[in-house]
Design an enzyme around this catalytic site. Structure first.
Site, PDB file in Angstrom:
ATOM      1  N   VAL A 258       0.861  -1.173   0.000  1.00  0.00           N
ATOM      2  CA  VAL A 258       0.000   0.000   0.000  1.00  0.00           C
ATOM      3  C   VAL A 258       0.900   1.227   0.000  1.00  0.00           C
ATOM      4  CG1 VAL A 258      -1.818   1.260   1.203  1.00  0.00           C
ATOM      5  CG2 VAL A 258      -1.761  -1.245   1.305  1.00  0.00           C
ATOM      6  N   CYS A 259       0.663   2.141  -0.916  1.00  0.00           N
ATOM      7  CA  CYS A 259       1.366   3.429  -0.923  1.00  0.00           C
ATOM      8  C   CYS A 259       2.883   3.222  -0.996  1.00  0.00           C
ATOM      9  CB  CYS A 259       0.941   4.213   0.311  1.00  0.00           C
ATOM     10  SG  CYS A 259       1.342   5.981   0.278  1.00  0.00           S
ATOM     11  N   THR A 260       3.630   3.820  -0.067  1.00  0.00           N
ATOM     12  CA  THR A 260       5.093   3.742  -0.096  1.00  0.00           C
ATOM     13  C   THR A 260       5.624   2.381   0.340  1.00  0.00           C
ATOM     14  OG1 THR A 260       5.218   4.678   2.132  1.00  0.00           O
ATOM     15  CG2 THR A 260       5.356   6.213   0.282  1.00  0.00           C
TER      16      THR A 260
END
Length: 327
Positions: free
Chosen positions: A118-120
């Site tokens: 998720v995301c970074t």
């Protein structure tokens, strides 16, 4: 490239969400709630998912918002697992610099039917080599950096999430919910996934990609030019010259140029170019329109003008961008 298990899992499917100090709390709780709601809706004697938040030390993990999460210690590499999800957050760089944790992620993903970020959190997957040769998504503000640091990863800047073999990666923060809904749809079918989305009051598949957010977010100021940015977005094919923008903002051209640069860090001309390029990115990926028509619709005037802007901002021509990131 490692070979990952493809056998259908026994119920319940074990899902592990990896957290670490300074994790983004919604990267953990967003997907977790999707799977928990799927359990509620699916019902039955054996629930479809068993969900565990895990961390290197176990116990309390303080998120970047200051809220604590209670996590289990990391399980052994070779224990049963269906899905491994890596959250993101400000602490991801420290997590990715921990060789023991990177080794655990690599080994654990090898036991999983699929793995995700998720995301970074994509940084940790990339550091482990799990994204080499694969398409991947991350937060729009990190796309260029991820591509530069990990040239073997085929970074896609626009999609909300990307599925490539056993790898699932998502864009920023709330995109973890979109990704989790896609996993539920793959496991349990569209009917249950749609019921989960309705219960959580979110799209099962939200319209557009994350590029629709990046330019607007990058140009945010104290609110002084929010209305102008909305107007620009609705008139990309029209006259967006400095006098026209200044008139729309109710200022002289000279005063507008100075105040706009102070507020956004960009000249009005550069801001317009960026907004037009991002609009063109979306059309190139989401439609079959010829490049010439995309250029005209986004206000470039000519295909050559759009090509020069793409090369300046994305280091790729529109044709190269469509070939690399299009489906």
């Amino acid at each position: 490239m490692p070979i990952y298990p493809r056998i259908q899992p026994k119920l319940p499917r074990l899902i592990e969400l990896l957290a670490f100090p300074e994790v983004q709390i919604l990267d953990v709780t967003g997907p977790l709630q999707v799977f928990a709601t799927a359990n509620d809706i699916a019902g039955g004697k054996i629930l479809p998912y068993a969900i565990h938040v895990v961390s290197q030390a176990g116990g309390a993990v303080t998120s970047s918002s200051g809220v604590g999460l209670l996590a289990d210690a990391l399980p052994p590499h070779d224990s049963t697992l269906d899905t491994l999800i890596i959250a993101g957050g400000p602490g991801i760089e420290a997590a990715a610099a921990d060789e023991a944790l990177v080794d655990w992620v690599r080994g654990r993903a090898g036991q999983a039917r699929r793995f995700a970020s998720v995301c970074t959190g994509a940084i940790l997957l990339a550091m482990s080599g799990l994204l080499d040769g694969r398409r991947a998504a991350t937060h729009w503000s990190l796309c260029a950096e991820l591509a530069k640091r990990f040239p073997l990863v085929r970074v896609q800047p626009d999609p909300i999430f990307v599925h490539d073999g056993p790898a699932w990666t998502s864009a920023g923060v709330t995109a973890g919910i979109d990704l989790a809904l896609a996993l539920v749809e793959e496991d349990l079918g569209r009917t249950i996934a749609l019921a989960v989305a309705r219960y959580l009051v979110v799209f099962l598949k939200r319209p557009g990609g994350q590029a629709q957010f990046s330019a607007a977010l990058a140009l945010q100021d104290e609110g002084r030019f929010d209305a102008l940015h909305s107007w620009i977005g609705a008139h990309l094919s029209g006259d967006l010259s400095l006098p026209m923008l200044a008139d729309q903002a109710g200022m002289s051209a000279r005063s507008f140029s100075r105040h706009y640069l102070e507020a956004t860090g960009r000249t009005p001309a550069r801001a317009v170019e960026t907004l037009r390029v991002e609009a063109a990115q979306g059309l190139l990926l989401d439609s079959q329109l010829p490049v010439k028509r995309v250029a005209r619709r986004c206000g470039f005037g000519s295909e050559e003008t759009m090509r020069r802007s793409f090369l300046r901002l994305l280091a790729a021509t529109p044709q190269e961008y469509r070939a690399r990131f299009g489906s």
